[in-house]
Design a protein around this motif. Sequence first.
Motif, PDB file in Angstrom:
ATOM      1  N   VAL A  56       0.944  -1.236  -0.137  1.00  0.00           N
ATOM      2  CA  VAL A  56      -0.086   0.070   0.015  1.00  0.00           C
ATOM      3  C   VAL A  56       0.998   1.136   0.029  1.00  0.00           C
ATOM      4  O   VAL A  56       0.651   2.122  -0.646  1.00  0.00           O
ATOM      5  N   SER A  57       2.058   1.163   0.990  1.00  0.00           N
ATOM      6  CA  SER A  57       2.860   2.309   0.894  1.00  0.00           C
ATOM      7  C   SER A  57       4.219   1.873   1.242  1.00  0.00           C
ATOM      8  O   SER A  57       4.281   0.860   1.958  1.00  0.00           O
ATOM      9  N   GLY A  58       5.175   2.457   0.698  1.00  0.00           N
ATOM     10  CA  GLY A  58       6.508   2.082   1.127  1.00  0.00           C
ATOM     11  C   GLY A  58       7.147   1.451   0.077  1.00  0.00           C
ATOM     12  O   GLY A  58       6.934   1.468  -1.331  1.00  0.00           O
ATOM     13  N   GLN A  59       8.381   0.734   0.146  1.00  0.00           N
ATOM     14  CA  GLN A  59       9.118   0.120  -0.885  1.00  0.00           C
ATOM     15  C   GLN A  59       9.990  -1.021  -0.162  1.00  0.00           C
ATOM     16  O   GLN A  59      10.368  -1.057   0.733  1.00  0.00           O
ATOM     17  N   ALA A  60       9.915  -2.036  -1.103  1.00  0.00           N
ATOM     18  CA  ALA A  60      10.676  -3.255  -0.723  1.00  0.00           C
ATOM     19  C   ALA A  60      11.586  -3.830  -2.033  1.00  0.00           C
ATOM     20  O   ALA A  60      11.340  -3.465  -3.020  1.00  0.00           O
ATOM     21  N   ARG A  61      12.500  -4.824  -1.435  1.00  0.00           N
ATOM     22  CA  ARG A  61      13.268  -5.260  -2.404  1.00  0.00           C
ATOM     23  C   ARG A  61      13.096  -6.824  -2.416  1.00  0.00           C
ATOM     24  O   ARG A  61      12.937  -7.342  -1.548  1.00  0.00           O
ATOM     25  N   VAL A  62      13.155  -7.621  -3.725  1.00  0.00           N
ATOM     26  CA  VAL A  62      13.120  -8.882  -3.979  1.00  0.00           C
ATOM     27  C   VAL A  62      14.501  -9.239  -3.925  1.00  0.00           C
ATOM     28  O   VAL A  62      15.166  -8.782  -4.991  1.00  0.00           O
ATOM     29  N   LEU A  63      14.791 -10.248  -2.966  1.00  0.00           N
ATOM     30  CA  LEU A  63      16.308 -10.754  -3.054  1.00  0.00           C
ATOM     31  C   LEU A  63      16.558 -12.135  -2.984  1.00  0.00           C
ATOM     32  O   LEU A  63      15.519 -12.935  -2.514  1.00  0.00           O
ATOM     33  N   ARG A  64      17.241 -12.575  -3.993  1.00  0.00           N
ATOM     34  CA  ARG A  64      17.552 -14.313  -3.880  1.00  0.00           C
ATOM     35  C   ARG A  64      19.089 -14.338  -3.457  1.00  0.00           C
ATOM     36  O   ARG A  64      19.929 -13.612  -4.407  1.00  0.00           O
TER      37      ARG A  64
END
Length: 140
Positions: A56-64
């Motif tokens: 909904v708000s913010g930011q995230a990273r997808v990591l492997r």
Amino acid sequence: MTKAQKTKLLRGVSLFAGLGPRALGAIADRVEVIEFPAGRFIVRQGQIGTGFYLIVSGQARVLRGNETLNTLGPGDFFGELSVLDQAPRMAHVLADEPTTCLALASWEFTTILEENPKVTLQILREVVHRLRDATEQHRH
């Protein structure tokens, strides 16, 4: 967050485009609001998925491992694969900044897919899109 606020947020997401007020309200009744501080894992690679998340708000990273695969922001979703097949998650998702998500438990997610073919089709399209992107990246 009220049901009306959740419904408004859901209405603004392409995944739920085309759903009427009744369907959006039913989804709003099922989602939980979860806030993650910066630096916290939202999901971890290797764990069995029990939830589907919509930012909904913010930011995230997808990591492997240590490799960043993607950056996610408002309107992006994740967790659908592990919820659908009950296999371990293929990547971590890490909040880069304070991030608020609407979350659905796996059983609620399944119910929504069964009740809303438009949502099911949108998720299927997104999964296919991600598969195509991954395939193209490995060819070049």
